[in-house]
Design a protein around this motif. Structure first.
Motif, PDB file in Angstrom:
ATOM      1  N   TRP A  91      36.004  -0.821  57.666  1.00 52.01           N
ATOM      2  CA  TRP A  91      35.665  -1.205  59.032  1.00 52.01           C
ATOM      3  C   TRP A  91      36.887  -1.774  59.744  1.00 52.01           C
ATOM      4  CZ3 TRP A  91      33.041  -0.812  63.199  1.00 52.01           C
ATOM      5  CH2 TRP A  91      33.036  -1.820  64.140  1.00 52.01           C
ATOM      6  N   SER A  95      22.092 -10.902  62.474  1.00 49.59           N
ATOM      7  CA  SER A  95      21.681  -9.497  62.383  1.00 49.59           C
ATOM      8  C   SER A  95      22.940  -8.633  62.275  1.00 49.59           C
ATOM      9  CB  SER A  95      20.895  -9.115  63.628  1.00 49.59           C
ATOM     10  OG  SER A  95      21.758  -9.169  64.740  1.00 49.59           O
ATOM     11  N   ASP A  96      22.725  -7.337  61.968  1.00 51.68           N
ATOM     12  CA  ASP A  96      23.878  -6.428  61.849  1.00 51.68           C
ATOM     13  C   ASP A  96      24.666  -6.335  63.137  1.00 51.68           C
ATOM     14  OD1 ASP A  96      22.623  -3.943  59.480  1.00 51.68           O
ATOM     15  OD2 ASP A  96      23.867  -5.732  59.239  1.00 51.68           O
ATOM     16  N   GLN A  97      23.959  -6.309  64.267  1.00 49.43           N
ATOM     17  CA  GLN A  97      24.629  -6.224  65.563  1.00 49.43           C
ATOM     18  C   GLN A  97      25.498  -7.442  65.830  1.00 49.43           C
ATOM     19  OE1 GLN A  97      21.942  -5.666  68.838  1.00 49.43           O
ATOM     20  NE2 GLN A  97      22.762  -3.646  69.229  1.00 49.43           N
ATOM     21  N   GLN A  98      24.940  -8.620  65.548  1.00 50.97           N
ATOM     22  CA  GLN A  98      25.690  -9.867  65.755  1.00 50.97           C
ATOM     23  C   GLN A  98      26.925  -9.883  64.862  1.00 50.97           C
ATOM     24  OE1 GLN A  98      22.454 -12.550  64.889  1.00 50.97           O
ATOM     25  NE2 GLN A  98      22.481 -13.334  66.982  1.00 50.97           N
ATOM     26  N   LYS A 106      28.533  -7.338  63.704  1.00 47.26           N
ATOM     27  CA  LYS A 106      29.512  -6.380  64.246  1.00 47.26           C
ATOM     28  C   LYS A 106      30.339  -7.036  65.358  1.00 47.26           C
ATOM     29  CE  LYS A 106      29.327  -1.816  66.311  1.00 47.26           C
ATOM     30  NZ  LYS A 106      28.441  -0.746  66.770  1.00 47.26           N
ATOM     31  N   LYS A 107      29.641  -7.779  66.250  1.00 45.34           N
ATOM     32  CA  LYS A 107      30.347  -8.451  67.352  1.00 45.34           C
ATOM     33  C   LYS A 107      31.334  -9.484  66.822  1.00 45.34           C
ATOM     34  CE  LYS A 107      27.419  -8.073  71.393  1.00 45.34           C
ATOM     35  NZ  LYS A 107      26.544  -8.768  72.338  1.00 45.34           N
ATOM     36  N   TYR A 166      32.807  -9.512  63.932  1.00 38.40           N
ATOM     37  CA  TYR A 166      33.957  -8.817  63.345  1.00 38.40           C
ATOM     38  C   TYR A 166      34.925  -8.335  64.402  1.00 38.40           C
ATOM     39  CZ  TYR A 166      33.138  -8.743  58.367  1.00 38.40           C
ATOM     40  OH  TYR A 166      33.031  -9.106  57.054  1.00 38.40           O
ATOM     41  N   GLU A 167      34.372  -7.825  65.524  1.00 34.90           N
ATOM     42  CA  GLU A 167      35.228  -7.351  66.613  1.00 34.90           C
ATOM     43  C   GLU A 167      36.081  -8.474  67.164  1.00 34.90           C
ATOM     44  OE1 GLU A 167      32.568  -3.903  68.727  1.00 34.90           O
ATOM     45  OE2 GLU A 167      33.703  -5.282  70.002  1.00 34.90           O
TER      46      GLU A 167
END
Lengths: 366, 136
Positions: A9, A109-112, A114-115, A117-118
């Motif tokens: 990732w 959550s997965d979305q959070q 991901k954010k 990590y970004e």
């Protein structure tokens, strides 16, 4: 997220960020521009899209070109950033320092995730800003006035510094009145010391820290504290200070001698180190290390970087005439024509090919 | 109402340290009526044999515009720093010190010479009689 997924990732993200317009590789340019004002160079910026001869590294002072011009080339910066990589674990490694916080644990959550990590990756790119590689600054030799009739007035020097507000450190006027009556501009060493007294910067000491004296430096290098030395040198010295150049170059040579290139991977010093070896034509051991790791991408990047920094070298001309060359052919061309330790590099290429054949894959892999 | 740019002596016993301040010329320096501090001067040389002088030249020029007048010694210091032309007193003091030094050196040389001649005299007086007979 499993460790391998996280790495993939992060790698994905770094390529996205490199190509994105939001985050351009222009970090080092303003810094170089401000340095070039003071060192008396012509005020050229960094974005040289034309193929510019960076110049061979020569021992004579007069003919030594400024590595800074080559370093701030956008193509060079892109390659260096790519080679540095982005290992979030290493960048965000815990360091015992003032202000180092305690790690937080959160349920997301997965979305959070991901954010998070970004944003962490964006911040990590800031941590990976490379200290520019510049030539040593020219000594200051300007005499403002000669007054031999003042001889005898003072037995010590009078150092005058301008403490007006909102003046950049590099532009502050510092002059010295000598006992013989000469009024001259302060030398770089006097400037550094005086500025540190009146405008102290955190992490700097007045005078040379004992750690950077030759013997002590060797001890620390033998202990393997390369990253620490480079970080401290960065905070202690100006990047065009001859002392900084001495310390960093000695560190890079020590790493080259021991083959410990991976120590600096995914730190802000990896790029400058690669650039140093490339500029002074010492990339053989580095190339061998990349080939031993079986990362063809890195090896190709290194040779490409060599061709950008030294566009008039033989292998660059040959590669220019072979537009469809495979990565291995390019590396082989370099090994034949421009490698200083030819046999070492050629052997490494052979070993790499054998490994590829045995595992049955000739694709680019990391 | 004489606004001056002057030294204000701080520090402690045997350790002077001057602030370069804007205040009334005749006021006591530690009365707390300083209008603004625009610099410092350390008269004691440091390890590198330097006397450090810091001046906020922007503020200095502003106050000069207001009508503040530097005192003799501040003007001398600024002259040495290149902001003003060199003060005549600097030349005079330098000349005086040079003359004094030269006089001291001349005195020492004269002293050494007299000592040498005295030593030679003593040697001659204490020489044994035999040599005197030989020379005759």
């Amino acid at each position: 997220m499993a460790a391998s997924m996280k790495c993939a990732w992060a790698r994905c993200l770094s390529t996205i960020l490199l190509n994105s317009t939001k985050h351009r590789c222009q970090i080092s340019q303003p810094l170089y521009a401000s340095c070039s004002n003071i060192s008396g160079d012509s005020g050229e910026g960094g974005t040289d899209q034309t193929r510019q001869e960076a110049g061979p590294a020569d021992d004579t002072k007069k003919h030594r070109r400024d590595p800074g011009k080559a370093f701030t080339d956008v193509r060079v910066q892109k390659i260096l950033l790519r080679l540095t990589g982005l290992d979030l674990d290493k960048v965000y490694e815990y360091r015992a320092a003032k202000g180092a916080g305690v790690a937080k644990v959160a349920l997301m959550s997965d979305q959070q995730l991901k954010k998070v990590y970004e944003s962490a990756s964006y911040k990590a790119l800031r941590k990976l800003q490379m200290p520019p590689v510049l030539g040593a600054r020219e000594p200051i030799d300007e005499v403002l006035s000669e007054d031999p009739e003042l001889e005898g007035l003072n037995t010590s020097k009078l150092v005058f510094i301008d403490i007006s507000q909102r003046v950049p450190l590099k532009k502050r006027t510092i002059v010295v009145r000598e006992p013989n009556g000469t009024l001259r501009k302060a030398s770089w060493e006097e400037r550094d010391v005086t500025l540190q007294k009146y405008f102290p910067q955190s992490g700097r000491k007045i005078g040379l820290p004992r750690m950077f004296q030759q013997d002590n430096l060797e001890c620390m290098l033998d202990d393997g504290k390369h990253e620490y030395i480079l970080n401290r040198a960065c905070s202690q010295f100006e990047i065009d200070d001859p002392e900084y150049i001495r310390v960093t170059q000695r560190t890079y040579e020590h790493i080259d001698g021991n083959g410990k290139f991976e120590d600096l991977r995914s730190t802000r010093h990896f790029g400058p180190m690669i650039f140093y070896f490339t500029y002074y034509k010492k990339i053989d051991k580095l190339l061998v290390a990349f080939l031993e790791e079986e990362s063809l991408e890195d090896s190709l990047d290194l040779v490409k970087l060599y061709h950008i920094v030294h566009p008039s070298c033989k292998s660059a001309e040959k590669v220019a005439s072979m537009p469809d060359a495979t990565p291995l052919e390019i590396i082989r061309a370099f090994a034949e024509m421009d490698a200083t330790q030819k046999s070492l590099v050629q052997q490494a290429i052979q070993t790499y090919e054998k490994e590829c054949d045995s595992t049955g894959s000739t694709q680019l892999r990391r | 109402m004489a606004l001056a740019i002057r030294f204000a002596l701080f520090g402690c016993t045997n350790r002077p340290f001057f602030h370069i301040v804007v205040m009334e010329k005749r006021r006591a320096q530690r009365s707390g009526k300083i209008k603004e501090m625009i610099g410092s001067y350390d008269p004691m040389p440091n390890q590198d044999n330097q006397k450090l002088v810091a001046v906020d030249f922007q503020k200095l020029q502003q106050w000069l515009g207001f009508g503040a007048v530097p005192t003799k010694h501040v003007a001398e210091l600024l002259g040495l720093g290149g902001f003003y032309p060199i003060h005549p007193m600097s030349y005079i003091k330098a000349k005086r010190k040079r003359t004094l030094m030269e006089k001291q050196v001349a005195d020492m040389q004269a002293k050494e010479e007299t000592q040498e001649t005295a030593a030679i005299q003593v040697n001659e007086d204490t020489q044994p009689d035999s040599t005197e007979d030989a020379s005759q």
